[in-house]
Design a protein around this motif. Structure first.
Motif, mmCIF file in Angstrom:
data_model
loop_
_atom_site.group_PDB
_atom_site.id
_atom_site.type_symbol
_atom_site.label_atom_id
_atom_site.label_comp_id
_atom_site.label_asym_id
_atom_site.label_seq_id
_atom_site.Cartn_x
_atom_site.Cartn_y
_atom_site.Cartn_z
ATOM 1 N N ASP A 189 -14.690 6.933 10.527
ATOM 2 C CA ASP A 189 -14.267 6.258 9.482
ATOM 3 C C ASP A 189 -12.848 6.458 9.708
ATOM 4 N N ALA A 190 -12.280 6.401 10.802
ATOM 5 C CA ALA A 190 -10.786 6.953 11.288
ATOM 6 C C ALA A 190 -10.091 5.924 11.125
ATOM 7 N N SER A 191 -8.805 6.412 10.830
ATOM 8 C CA SER A 191 -7.507 5.147 10.558
ATOM 9 C C SER A 191 -7.399 4.706 12.081
ATOM 10 N N LEU A 192 -7.226 3.531 12.477
ATOM 11 C CA LEU A 192 -7.046 2.931 13.902
ATOM 12 C C LEU A 192 -6.101 1.846 13.744
ATOM 13 N N PRO A 193 -5.433 1.702 14.911
ATOM 14 C CA PRO A 193 -4.229 0.884 15.092
ATOM 15 C C PRO A 193 -4.499 -0.488 14.652
ATOM 16 N N PRO A 194 -5.525 -1.248 14.866
ATOM 17 C CA PRO A 194 -5.652 -2.698 14.750
ATOM 18 C C PRO A 194 -5.323 -2.911 13.036
ATOM 19 N N LEU A 195 -5.682 -1.819 12.217
ATOM 20 C CA LEU A 195 -5.610 -2.282 10.809
ATOM 21 C C LEU A 195 -4.081 -2.469 10.372
ATOM 22 N N TYR A 196 -3.210 -1.770 11.033
ATOM 23 C CA TYR A 196 -1.733 -1.643 10.426
ATOM 24 C C TYR A 196 -0.860 -2.979 10.858
ATOM 25 N N THR A 197 -0.987 -4.231 10.394
ATOM 26 C CA THR A 197 -0.302 -5.116 10.550
ATOM 27 C C THR A 197 0.714 -4.926 9.348
ATOM 28 N N ASP A 198 1.743 -5.947 9.463
ATOM 29 C CA ASP A 198 2.909 -5.710 8.654
ATOM 30 C C ASP A 198 2.352 -6.113 7.312
ATOM 31 N N ASP A 199 1.402 -7.196 7.089
ATOM 32 C CA ASP A 199 0.776 -7.576 5.745
ATOM 33 C C ASP A 199 0.053 -6.437 5.078
ATOM 34 N N GLU A 200 -0.665 -5.695 5.960
ATOM 35 C CA GLU A 200 -1.688 -4.584 5.313
ATOM 36 C C GLU A 200 -0.686 -3.496 5.053
ATOM 37 N N ILE A 201 0.142 -3.295 5.852
ATOM 38 C CA ILE A 201 1.410 -1.956 5.459
ATOM 39 C C ILE A 201 1.925 -2.322 4.166
ATOM 40 N N THR A 202 2.266 -3.639 3.718
ATOM 41 C CA THR A 202 3.180 -3.931 2.594
ATOM 42 C C THR A 202 1.977 -3.982 1.549
ATOM 43 N N ARG A 203 0.674 -4.423 1.675
ATOM 44 C CA ARG A 203 -0.296 -4.078 0.695
ATOM 45 C C ARG A 203 -0.519 -2.772 0.215
ATOM 46 N N LEU A 204 -0.570 -1.903 1.359
ATOM 47 C CA LEU A 204 -1.054 -0.412 1.120
ATOM 48 C C LEU A 204 0.197 0.087 0.387
ATOM 49 N N VAL A 205 1.365 0.170 0.779
ATOM 50 C CA VAL A 205 2.594 0.571 0.126
ATOM 51 C C VAL A 205 2.642 0.320 -1.393
ATOM 52 N N ALA A 206 2.360 -1.003 -1.655
ATOM 53 C CA ALA A 206 2.593 -1.224 -3.049
ATOM 54 C C ALA A 206 1.592 -0.676 -3.919
ATOM 55 N N ALA A 207 0.258 -0.514 -3.293
ATOM 56 C CA ALA A 207 -1.096 0.153 -3.806
ATOM 57 C C ALA A 207 -0.741 1.435 -4.354
ATOM 58 N N ASN A 208 -0.118 2.091 -3.367
ATOM 59 C CA ASN A 208 0.129 3.547 -3.573
ATOM 60 C C ASN A 208 1.379 3.940 -4.495
ATOM 61 N N GLN A 209 2.380 2.990 -4.471
ATOM 62 C CA GLN A 209 3.639 3.380 -5.031
ATOM 63 C C GLN A 209 3.553 4.145 -6.501
ATOM 64 N N PRO A 210 2.597 3.763 -7.394
ATOM 65 C CA PRO A 210 2.436 4.479 -8.894
ATOM 66 C C PRO A 210 2.214 6.012 -8.361
ATOM 67 N N GLN A 211 1.526 6.474 -7.640
ATOM 68 C CA GLN A 211 1.289 7.729 -7.293
ATOM 69 C C GLN A 211 2.211 8.494 -6.588
ATOM 70 N N VAL A 212 3.109 7.786 -5.617
ATOM 71 C CA VAL A 212 4.196 8.227 -5.128
ATOM 72 C C VAL A 212 5.461 8.507 -6.099
ATOM 73 N N ASP A 213 5.421 7.554 -7.189
ATOM 74 C CA ASP A 213 6.502 7.775 -7.968
ATOM 75 C C ASP A 213 6.093 8.904 -8.875
ATOM 76 N N ALA A 214 4.888 9.051 -9.322
ATOM 77 C CA ALA A 214 4.557 10.276 -10.167
ATOM 78 C C ALA A 214 4.936 11.508 -9.272
ATOM 79 N N ALA A 215 4.606 11.657 -8.262
ATOM 80 C CA ALA A 215 4.925 12.894 -7.157
ATOM 81 C C ALA A 215 6.314 13.150 -7.255
ATOM 82 N N ARG A 216 6.963 12.184 -7.321
ATOM 83 C CA ARG A 216 8.552 12.521 -7.104
ATOM 84 C C ARG A 216 8.973 13.164 -8.254
ATOM 85 N N LYS A 217 8.312 13.136 -9.425
ATOM 86 C CA LYS A 217 8.784 13.652 -10.722
ATOM 87 C C LYS A 217 8.449 15.105 -10.752
ATOM 88 N N ASP A 218 7.631 15.546 -9.803
ATOM 89 C CA ASP A 218 7.200 17.063 -9.520
ATOM 90 C C ASP A 218 7.282 17.607 -8.328
#
Length: 286
Positions: A157-186
């Motif tokens: 179940d490896a992270s493989l190159p074909p997944l990372y289109t610009d569209d998918e990268i944008t989707r993943l960054v948006a989904a992860n942003q709340p946890q990243v923002d929380a981590a920056r506070k600590d």
């Protein structure tokens, strides 16, 4: 994307979940000396490698984002008993008993660390990589730099190159942003620092990764989970499965296997399946 899907996506695409990181560190604590432990130094930091002696090939187990060598603790004795081969696990920088390295996460540094460990252990040929989730990215770059060292790979179940289109990268960054923002506070938390190090380089790393090709000469078995890391997000789950299928179709010496009923943690849910395909790859390259 639902909250559970976000948590699973973080592990799959390198962003380290706090729960996984905390568990991995706790499990690695031992009151007695570990005879398999070898401390390796590379570029000013120390790394914990675990080596079980045996015959060739050398089977290297590399865990996914946020997990250290303890992720494989149940599989190592079974795999060694079944094959008699050398078994190697290790803690990547910042995880388990390995030193933390400041700054954004760089796949080139992770590859250098693995190279240093194998060199120190005297492993110079016939390596079988077994790479889960994030470790698929390290494996891809490692094989490109060391095509004569690696004889084959099992990508779980490896992270493989074909997944990372610009569209998918944008989707993943948006989904992860709340946890990243929380981590920056600590940022005083080690787990949060690991999360931020990965997040800070995520877009650049994965845009580059999308363009990288696995060497055709190195065979690979691609095991994809039925539920994927994106259980709860059908569109992203389908993209994950399609990326695995696309990678497998790219060369005749690649095999696609679906782990029916499994979550992203195939080594936990379907250990017999993983062991079976590792044994097949080891037999192929002996």
């Amino acid at each position: 994307m639902k909250p559970r899907a976000i948590r699973r996506a973080l592990s799959a695409v390198l962003l380290v979940t706090l729960a996984v990181s905390t568990t991995a560190c706790a499990e690695n604590t031992s009151a007695s000396p570990d005879p398999t432990l070898h401390v390796v130094e590379n570029n000013g930091h120390r790394l914990a490698f675990h080596f079980t002696p045996g015959s060739s090939p050398a089977i290297v187990l590399d865990a996914g984002g946020g997990s250290d060598s303890s992720y494989w603790k149940d599989l190592v004795p079974r795999l060694h008993a079944a094959t008699g081969d050398q078994i190697i696990t290790y803690d990547r920088a910042g995880l388990g008993d390995s030193d933390e390295v400041p700054g954004p996460w760089r796949v080139e540094d992770a590859v250098s660390d693995l190279e240093a460990g194998l060199r120190t252990l005297g492993v110079t040929e016939n390596v079988v990589l077994v790479s889960h989730s994030q470790a698929g990215e390290i494996a891809t770059y490692f094989v490109r730099r060391n095509p004569r060292l690696v004889s084959g790979a099992v990508l779980v179940d490896a992270s493989l190159p074909p997944l990372y289109t610009d569209d998918e990268i944008t989707r993943l960054v948006a989904a992860n942003q709340p946890q990243v923002d929380a981590a920056r506070k600590d940022p005083s938390s080690k787990q949060n620092r690991q999360l931020l190090a990965t997040a800070d380089s995520f877009v650049a790393v994965h845009r580059a990764y999308h363009q990288v090709a696995w060497p055709d000469a190195v065979p690979a078995t691609v095991i994809v989970s039925e539920k994927t890391p994106f259980d709860g997000s059908p569109e992203d789950a389908q993209r994950w499965r399609e990326a695995a299928a696309s990678f497998a179709r790219a060369a005749p010496n690649r095999t696609l296997v679906t782990a029916a009923g499994s979550s992203h943690d195939i080594p936990v849910d379907r250990p017999d399946l993983v062991l079976d395909w590792i044994e097949k790859m080891a037999s192929l390259v002996r």
